[in-house]
Scaffold this active site. Structure first.
Site, PDB file in Angstrom:
ATOM      1  N   GLY A  72      36.067  30.946  35.986  1.00  9.67           N
ATOM      2  CA  GLY A  72      34.881  31.155  36.985  1.00  9.67           C
ATOM      3  C   GLY A  72      33.441  31.022  36.119  1.00  9.67           C
ATOM      4  N   ARG A  89      40.955  26.546  36.167  1.00 15.86           N
ATOM      5  CA  ARG A  89      41.726  27.669  35.755  1.00 15.86           C
ATOM      6  C   ARG A  89      42.795  27.421  35.203  1.00 15.86           C
ATOM      7  NH1 ARG A  89      39.029  32.356  36.849  1.00 15.86           N
ATOM      8  NH2 ARG A  89      37.834  32.486  38.539  1.00 15.86           N
ATOM      9  N   ASP A  94      41.539  36.135  29.259  1.00 16.43           N
ATOM     10  CA  ASP A  94      42.862  35.329  29.304  1.00 16.43           C
ATOM     11  C   ASP A  94      42.441  33.932  28.464  1.00 16.43           C
ATOM     12  OD1 ASP A  94      44.380  36.847  30.880  1.00 16.43           O
ATOM     13  OD2 ASP A  94      43.834  35.828  32.671  1.00 16.43           O
ATOM     14  N   LYS A 147      32.996  34.970  27.746  1.00 17.16           N
ATOM     15  CA  LYS A 147      32.266  34.470  29.145  1.00 17.16           C
ATOM     16  C   LYS A 147      32.932  35.280  30.186  1.00 17.16           C
ATOM     17  CE  LYS A 147      34.241  32.742  31.949  1.00 17.16           C
ATOM     18  NZ  LYS A 147      35.159  32.294  33.012  1.00 17.16           N
ATOM     19  N   THR A 148      32.117  35.795  30.968  1.00 16.49           N
ATOM     20  CA  THR A 148      32.558  36.304  32.378  1.00 16.49           C
ATOM     21  C   THR A 148      31.574  37.124  32.921  1.00 16.49           C
ATOM     22  OG1 THR A 148      34.053  37.333  33.892  1.00 16.49           O
ATOM     23  CG2 THR A 148      34.011  38.271  31.649  1.00 16.49           C
ATOM     24  N   ASP A 200      32.251  39.214  35.174  1.00 17.64           N
ATOM     25  CA  ASP A 200      32.712  40.545  35.487  1.00 17.64           C
ATOM     26  C   ASP A 200      32.399  41.495  34.286  1.00 17.64           C
ATOM     27  OD1 ASP A 200      33.819  38.974  37.703  1.00 17.64           O
ATOM     28  OD2 ASP A 200      35.833  39.497  37.157  1.00 17.64           O
ATOM     29  N   ARG A 220      37.010  41.551  40.144  1.00 15.90           N
ATOM     30  CA  ARG A 220      38.297  41.595  40.510  1.00 15.90           C
ATOM     31  C   ARG A 220      39.157  42.728  39.728  1.00 15.90           C
ATOM     32  NH1 ARG A 220      40.563  35.911  41.860  1.00 15.90           N
ATOM     33  NH2 ARG A 220      40.272  35.547  39.662  1.00 15.90           N
ATOM     34  N   GLU A 244      34.775  44.055  44.321  1.00 14.44           N
ATOM     35  CA  GLU A 244      35.590  43.284  45.009  1.00 14.44           C
ATOM     36  C   GLU A 244      37.198  43.722  44.958  1.00 14.44           C
ATOM     37  OE1 GLU A 244      35.683  39.546  42.794  1.00 14.44           O
ATOM     38  OE2 GLU A 244      36.599  38.489  44.412  1.00 14.44           O
TER      39      GLU A 244
HETATM   40  P1  FBP Z   1      36.330  34.647  35.417  1.00 17.50           P
HETATM   41  O1  FBP Z   1      37.154  35.746  34.936  1.00 17.50           O
HETATM   42  O2  FBP Z   1      37.223  33.533  35.200  1.00 17.50           O
HETATM   43  O3  FBP Z   1      34.990  34.541  34.568  1.00 17.50           O
HETATM   44  O4  FBP Z   1      35.821  34.562  36.787  1.00 17.50           O
HETATM   45  C1  FBP Z   1      35.617  36.051  37.456  1.00 17.50           C
HETATM   46  C2  FBP Z   1      35.180  35.647  38.821  1.00 17.50           C
HETATM   47  O5  FBP Z   1      33.773  35.364  39.053  1.00 17.50           O
HETATM   48  C3  FBP Z   1      35.438  36.862  39.816  1.00 17.50           C
HETATM   49  O6  FBP Z   1      34.401  37.820  39.814  1.00 17.50           O
HETATM   50  C4  FBP Z   1      35.904  36.448  41.000  1.00 17.50           C
HETATM   51  O7  FBP Z   1      36.836  37.221  41.546  1.00 17.50           O
HETATM   52  C5  FBP Z   1      36.597  35.188  40.612  1.00 17.50           C
HETATM   53  O8  FBP Z   1      36.010  34.779  39.508  1.00 17.50           O
HETATM   54  C6  FBP Z   1      36.411  34.066  41.605  1.00 17.50           C
HETATM   55  O9  FBP Z   1      37.171  32.970  41.475  1.00 17.50           O
HETATM   56  P2  FBP Z   1      37.323  31.576  41.949  1.00 17.50           P
HETATM   57  O10 FBP Z   1      36.154  30.851  41.549  1.00 17.50           O
HETATM   58  O11 FBP Z   1      38.660  31.010  41.603  1.00 17.50           O
HETATM   59  O12 FBP Z   1      37.194  31.655  43.471  1.00 17.50           O
END
Ligand code: FBP
Length: 552
Positions: free
Chosen positions: A81, A145, A176, A202-203, A205, A252, A311
């Site tokens: 993400g 992803r 991951d 990175k994230t 979250d 998530r 979420e």
């Molecule tokens: P990452 O863990 O890859 O950084 O992504 C987190 C996130 O932003 C979550 O908060 C969210 O649930 C998810 O990506 C949404 O993913 P997508 O972009 O595939 O809809």
């Protein structure tokens, strides 16, 4: 107009580097610290990573650069993400690479890890990269992803690198992706390919952090963006005094985003998934908790409020996890086709009633029809319920409405309850990075190159001491294996980076816990306003409340 005024201004912003990286590549020396051990399961991790396990902690220092000069061709990948600041990681890496030699080259593999195995790339130059400095998004090369985890993929990746003369790959991703970076580094080392792998944390979250990684990039900007929006809604609620706003925020697996937003804005309610799991709370108990706040505020004449919902919360409700498990079993394999062929929702409902246990059906039965249908109709390609699509903000507001209807019938509640719903996620992932994320990300990228130049592999680029001014930041690297343990994933024991959930004994949660009863009944809203990019440091360079409380 090709560029917005802010975009133009941000191109001119010079990200700040930690002191030890400031004086130019030739004056960056290195200190090797102690050998490391994985956080748990040392024997298992050591056996799985014989070539990259136990390496030393690295800190850079001002001093003579003692690395061996060579030409560097480096590949970079954005994974997962979007998170604000990703462009600056690439810019920092590019600038360090070019400052070392104009002949060095940076390859950007497109659309995530699949770009490496598909050999789909671009080569950066000044004109191209300058359009992305200090901007949000991952559109510089795109993200994806796809996971790089099989030996076949690794072999193809090695071939692609060999073809271009690439001797290092930087993977910018979450837990991951960096786990996979460690496995790839081990593979490259075992096959003596000479290709190094460096990760960057990175994230939005915020769940890739530990004693070495203080914060993943993007969390700062994303939470500030959501907090601005939540603050604005609080002010609207406090002006109009007629709505309860149920606001879902991304995150998530962990509730760091929700918790940070709560610390920034002091809403009436904020659920924390980790607490829901710890206390084994049922949907009904959560609804009671929110309804209690609605009732108490109504008794004071305040028929409005703010509830922040992470979420992933429903996955942490034990009875809901049981329900999801049973639905996945009920519709496994060919049974899904039989279910899909049933002509009406009533027929499907009867099928569900007969197929689920009484306990699971009792959970289904209290859900609003829209959510019931979401559980059964929107499943992933493997037939599993897509929990992340569940509109938990609507779920909880409707459960609360039902509780309030009971209270009204009993005569204990006389207020009005009008709910509005919001989901803040994508709004924050590509915002212009805050000064913190601009500086942090640029430093992570610059630092990643230094790790490459000094010949390290299987390391995560590490910049620490982040609650202090950037001059006091410390740049270095940590072996990824140090952050790993063995966990059961998809029925198998796997070496993985430990995911950081909200710690209920940690300072940020403790602060929230100490204040939330007051926030639930009174109106204590804080209005953080928009991210400030220019002006005094006390408004431009504020770190998250989470980081500040963690480092107190
Ligand atoms: P990452 O863990 O890859 O950084 O992504 C987190 C996130 O932003 C979550 O908060 C969210 O649930 C998810 O990506 C949404 O993913 P997508 O972009 O595939 O809809």
């Amino acid at each position: 107009m090709k560029y917005s005024p802010l975009q133009k201004a941000r191109y001119e912003y010079t990200p700040k580097l930690p002191e030890m990286l400031k004086n130019g590549i030739s004056e960056i020396g290195v200190n090797e610290g102690a050998e490391t051990q994985s956080v748990a399961d040392q024997d298992a991790i050591k056996a799985l990573f014989p070539n990259t396990y136990g390496k030393k902690e690295i800190t850079f220092k001002k001093g003579q650069n003692t690395s061996t000069a060579k030409l560097h061709k480096v590949g970079v990948i954005l994974s997962g993400g979007q998170a604000p600041g990703g462009h600056n990681v690439v810019c920092g890496l590019y600038d360090a690479l070019k400052a070392t030699s104009k002949d060095n080259e940076l390859f950007g593999f497109k659309n995530g890890p699949s770009g490496l195995v598909d050999d789909d790339y671009l080569i950066f130059d000044d004109n191209y990269i300058n359009e992305f400095r200090n901007t949000g998004g991952f559109d510089i090369i795109g993200s994806g992803r796809t996971k790089l985890e099989s030996e076949e993929q690794f072999a193809v990746a090695a071939e692609v690198c060999k073809k271009h003369g690439i001797t290092a790959i930087v993977i910018i991703g979450g837990d991951d992706s960096n786990t996979n970076a460690a496995v790839l580094a081990e593979y490259f080392a075992a096959k003596e390919t000479g290709i190094q792998v460096i990760g960057c944390p990175k994230t939005i979250d915020g769940d890739l952090k530990n004693e070495d990684i203080e914060i993943s990039f993007g969390f700062d900007t994303a939470t500030k963006t959501y907090s601005e929006l939540i603050g604005n809604i609080e002010r609207d609620a406090n002006s109009a005094k007629k709505y309860w706003h149920f606001i879902k925020v991304m995150g998530r697996s962990a509730s760091h985003v929700a918790l940070e937003c709560a610390l920034e804005t002091q809403p009436n309610i904020c659920l924390i998934s980790e607490e829901v799991a710890e206390k084994k709370m049922s949907l009904s108990q959560i609804a009671d908790y929110i309804a209690d706040s609605v009732e108490k505020r109504a008794a004071k004449g305040m028929n409005f409020g703010i509830a922040v919902i992470p979420e992933g919360v429903v996955e942490f409700v034990p009875e809901f996890s049981m329900l999801i498990h049973e639905i996945n079993e009920l519709l496994a394999g060919s049974k899904a086709a039989a279910f899909n062929e049933l002509p009406t929702w009533e027929d499907k409902y009867t099928f569900i009633k007969t197929g689920l246990s009484a306990e699971a059906f009792a959970v289904i039965d209290i859900l609003p029809v829209g959510i019931q249908q979401q559980l059964f109709l929107e499943r992933d390609p493997h037939g599993n319920v897509q929990v992340s699509l569940i509109e938990s903000e609507k779920l909880f507001s409707s459960l609360v409405a039902a509780k309030l209807a009971e209270k009204k019938a009993n005569g204990t509640y006389k207020g009005k309850f009008n709910a509005l719903h919001h989901f803040f996620g994508y709004e924050g992932r590509c915002a212009f990075p805050s000064n913190f994320d601009s500086d942090y990300c640029y430093s992570l990228g610059y630092n990643a190159f230094m790790l490459i130049q000094y010949g390290y592999t299987g390391y995560l680029s590490k910049v620490s001491n982040l609650s202090k001014p950037s001059t006091e930041w410390v740049a270095g690297g940590m072996p990824i294996t140090k952050m790993m343990n063995v966990e059961r994933r998809h029925g198998e024991d796997k070496p993985v980076i430990k995911k950081a959930l909200v710690e209920l004994v940690g300072n940020p949660f403790k602060y929230f816990e100490a204040h939330r009863d007051e926030w639930a009944v009174e109106t204590c809203y804080l209005y953080p306003g928009a991210i400030q990019y220019y002006g005094p440091a006390e408004v431009c360079d504020i770190v998250t409340r989470t980081l500040a409380l963690e480092q107190e």
